[in-house]
Design an enzyme around this catalytic site. Structure first.
Site, mmCIF file in Angstrom:
data_model
loop_
_atom_site.group_PDB
_atom_site.id
_atom_site.type_symbol
_atom_site.label_atom_id
_atom_site.label_comp_id
_atom_site.label_asym_id
_atom_site.label_seq_id
_atom_site.Cartn_x
_atom_site.Cartn_y
_atom_site.Cartn_z
ATOM 1 C CB CYS A 1 -66.691 -44.050 -49.605
ATOM 2 S SG CYS A 1 -65.663 -45.373 -50.248
ATOM 3 C CG ASP B 1 -43.489 -58.326 -39.456
ATOM 4 O OD1 ASP B 1 -43.017 -58.825 -38.421
ATOM 5 O OD2 ASP B 1 -44.667 -57.945 -39.552
#
Ligand SMILES: Cc1cc2nc3c(=O)[nH]c(=O)nc-3n(C[C@H](O)[C@H](O)[C@H](O)COP(=O)(O)OP(=O)(O)OC[C@H]3O[C@@H](n4cnc5c(N)ncnc54)[C@H](O)[C@@H]3O)c2cc1C
Length: 760
Positions: free
Chosen positions: A422, A495
């Site tokens: 992070c 897609d």
């Protein structure tokens, strides 16, 4: 994208790819400045070299002989090329306003946009005359005039307004070309009459008397009717009026008189001269904004009055480049000292030229050959590139430009060991500033999204619907973050459309190279603005995302779409039926074109054409296919045409035939594969050649490698019943898929043989 390895600390934005900026780009290619990002914003990917323009009009040169490929030159210089029009400046915020895309930040801006015709002063000129300036738009106008003249029956008159070197040279060049064209078409070249109007007492008033005499003689010998002391005061359809009151008939009026500065400059607050050009000091720096420089026709020196000629624009390049570097380093600027007299080689249309310098004048066919040699040598500087100087290492970045203490800390941090996990998230303040102005569309289905950010988004699935999930992600393959954002979003949506679904929501994932906060912020803003524009247009709500640091700029999306829960209307790969026709909605070739682009082997217009194609949505195409009874569909991406076709034939239990000559190709794709340039994924895709029944017979076909070419944001490959194929193709073309084509058909499975057969 190699230069992204260095943190960017300063931005120099070059506005316009004129004669000065091409030299500036070459300068920075040879001497890159650590941490300085150069961006060229230009309306076109190719810019004309004015010295050869008359030779092009006369028919002695082709388009590529006289145009500098800016996209390729920028690539060589490690600069970003942004094809866009600048329409304003917000100088307080150091931003350039661009047409139809987000503003662009700069630390220094340099303007080299040429001049704009001043036709407003003469009634009717705007509507009825063909302006030569800006010269970068002249090619289209000239080709249109050429076509009109070819179609014109009977006598025709062409009037040229302007008796300077440009007007005279252009008149003779046009006459040479048009007479030859008429002869080729079996028509009488004498049916063409040329008139030349000038407000001065003589043609070429800024040149010596011998040059004026020579051209007066040439014009007379060629039958051009010259009207001196005849300022044109009105233009109407098919005629023009001079100050003395007389009207002259003219089928075409070509305007080659004095030009002025672009209209948008007036609202920038930059100090301008009486003709609207940017006032600069002798360092080519705006007299009232030290962060703005100008060169070429658009610059007006306070210390000297210069003729608006390409030769000065060319000479300004070196001092301009040096001063841009010195300004960033806060070093004293150096003056540009224009030459007092300069050599002009003015052609007479027929491979003959007149030399003019001060009081000197000489002429001959050899002068034209000399000019041709000089001009070609000049053009080679921008098309044949030497090895680029070694890039400075990242640690030296902060040394080139003067940084504030805070910026120096950020630059040092950007090159230091960066954290993972992070710790590699982009800082919250950068993120919130960059995303503040994004405006995803609103949808009642989004219960928790970016409008009320939380740990995750919550989106309602309407009753009777089922959800379609897909994800796509890739690193940037072009330098323009806004266009990259558009393409990444369009690719991810592909897609959804290929399934016959409608997109509903998307989450983004991005990586950005570390750098100064405001540079990272600007990059993220540009990229996400492009992406959100495409998502919005598709009716897809951006509901969240994650942005981390990475060595390269990259962007992807997880997209959700909706279909009927019954799966009615869903298009699957396995629906091919024997007898169906295979349609492809967009041309192929992006893999080879961008491999060539990376090696400086692709022309700018090919690259721009491919980018336009990649930005075209498949949404409407899918609807058209469904309306025409499509039985199966997929979108073309990394595995290339053959790879995706096999993914369809296998589950369908059928074979297919592909016609190589019918494949729609992007401009330049065939030239690139002919040079042996293919994408790095091609080798892996090539393994699929075993699915070709008659591979041996076609392996040497020039289009064969394109079967394996990976596509980014490619078109839809679909099957439709033969009876519907013609109407479907017509509808696709009417919907904007100009290159849509029937590329083969589906046949019954034949035993164990390889499933795909190639045809010519
Ligand atoms: C027929 C003819 C022949 C000539 N022959 C000669 C000659 O032999 N020798 C000579 O010295 N001069 C010649 N000239 C003059 C010459 O054309 C100009 O002086 C020269 O083109 C000016 O160069 P420039 O670098 O200032 O701008 P340009 O060459 O005009 O380039 C401007 C660039 O800026 C871009 N641009 C413009 N507006 C914007 C915008 N808003 N946003 C982004 N990009 C923008 C354009 O696409 C273009 O690439 C001739 C002129 C004419 C008309």
């Amino acid at each position: 994208m190699q230069r992204d390895q260095q943190p960017v600390v300063r931005d120099i934005v070059l506005v316009g790819g004129g004669h000065s900026h091409v030299g500036v780009l070459r300068h920075f290619a040879m001497r890159p400045m650590p941490g300085v990002r150069i961006t060229l914003v230009c309306t076109d990917a190719h810019t004309p070299y004015s010295g050869m323009l008359p030779g092009y009009v006369a028919g002695h040169y082709g388009y590529d002989d006289v145009h500098i490929d800016l996209s390729r030159l920028a690539q060589f210089a490690g600069a970003r090329f942004i094809r866009a029009e600048v329409i304003g400046m917000e100088r307080a915020e150091r931003r350039l306003v661009l047409l139809d895309r987000p503003a662009l930040s700069y630390d220094l801006a340099s303007i080299n946009i040429g001049s704009t015709p001043q036709v407003d002063a003469v009634p009717g000129a705007d509507a009825h005359a063909i302006p030569v300036k800006p010269i970068y738009r002249f090619n289209q106008r000239w080709l249109a005039l050429l076509a009109r003249m070819q179609a014109h029956a009977g006598p025709a008159t062409i009037a040229v307004v302007g008796g300077g070197a440009g007007g005279v040279e252009l008149t003779l060049a046009m006459q040479h070309r048009l007479r030859a064209t008429l002869r080729e078409h079996g028509r009488d070249p004498d049916a063409l009459v040329f008139l030349l109007f000038t407000a001065d007492a003589v043609v070429l008033p800024t040149h010596n008397a011998a040059v004026q005499r020579r051209f007066t003689d040439v014009l007379r010998q060629r039958g051009v009717q010259v009207h001196v002391d005849a300022p044109v005061q009105e233009v109407a359809a098919g005629r023009l009026r001079i100050q003395q009151g007389a009207w002259f008939d003219a089928d075409e009026v070509v305007w080659v008189t004095q030009a002025g500065g672009a209209a948008w400059l007036r609202d920038t607050g930059l100090a301008l001269d009486e003709r609207g050009f940017i006032r600069v000091n002798d360092a080519l720096q705006s007299v009232n904004d030290p962060r703005v420089f100008a060169a070429g026709d658009v610059a007006s020196m306070d210390t000297r009055s210069l003729e608006k000629a390409g030769v000065f624009a060319v000479r300004m390049a070196a001092p301009l480049a040096r001063n841009l570097g010195r300004a960033l380093a806060q070093q004293p600027l150096q003056p540009y000292r224009p030459q007092r007299s300069w050599l002009a080689l003015i052609s007479t249309g027929d491979r003959y030229a007149v030399a003019s310098r001060g009081r000197l004048s000489f002429a001959g066919a050899w002068v034209w050959r000399w000019k041709d040699w000089i001009d070609r040598r000049f053009m080679r500087r921008f098309s044949e590139f030497p090895l680029v100087a070694a890039l400075p290492d990242a640690a030296s970045v902060a040394q080139g430009a003067v940084l504030t203490q805070e910026e120096a800390l950020q630059a040092a941090s950007a090159v230091a060991m960066r954290c993972g996990g992070c710790g590699a998230k982009v800082g919250a303040s950068v993120l919130s500033r960059a995303l503040a102005n994004l405006a995803p569309i609103h949808s009642d289905a989004v219960l928790i999204g970016l409008h009320a950010p939380d740990d995750a988004a919550i989106v309602r699935v309407p009753p009777g619907k089922a959800m379609v999930h897909t994800v796509d992600f890739f690193r940037a393959f072009i330098e323009d973050p806004y266009v990259f954002g558009q393409i990444a979003a369009n690719h991810a949506l592909g897609d959804i459309f290929a399934m016959g679904a409608e997109p509903q929501s998307a989450t983004a994932i991005a990586t950005l190279p570390p750098g100064l906060e405001d540079k990272v912020e600007d990059l993220l803003r540009q990229m996400m603005a492009g992406a959100v524009e495409v998502l919005n247009a598709a009716g897809c709500v951006l509901v969240g995302g994650h942005t981390g640091e990475g060595s390269e700029l990259a962007l992807g999306f997880a997209v959700n779409g909706l279909v009927e829960a019954s799966l009615q209307g869903v298009l699957r790969k396995g629906g091919l039926r024997a007898g169906d026709v295979l349609l492809l909605t967009k041309p192929i070739g992006t893999g080879t074109l961008f491999a060539a682009h990376a090696r400086l082997a692709a022309r700018g217009r090919w690259v721009q054409g491919a980018l336009d194609g990649m930005r075209q949505s498949n949404q409407v195409g899918a609807r058209v296919l469904i309306a025409h009874g499509a039985t199966a569909c997929t979108d073309l991406t990394g595995f290339g045409l053959l790879g995706h076709l096999v993914e369809m034939t296998r589950p369908s239990g059928v074979d297919a035939r592909l016609s190589l000559s019918a494949l729609p190709l992007l401009d330049g794709a065939q030239e690139c594969v002919a040079q042996g340039i293919v994408s790095s994924l091609q080798t892996s895709n090539l393994r699929l050649r075993r699915v070709l029944h008659n591979q041996q017979a076609y392996a040497a076909h020039p289009r064969y490698p394109l079967l394996f070419d990976p596509q980014t944001a490619g078109g839809l490959l679909a099957s439709v019943p033969a009876a519907q194929a013609g109407a479907c193709l017509d509808a696709l073309r009417a919907a904007g898929y100009a290159d849509a084509a029937a590329i083969g058909d589906v046949v019954a499975r034949v035993g164990e043989q390889a499933p795909i057969s190639l045809l010519d």
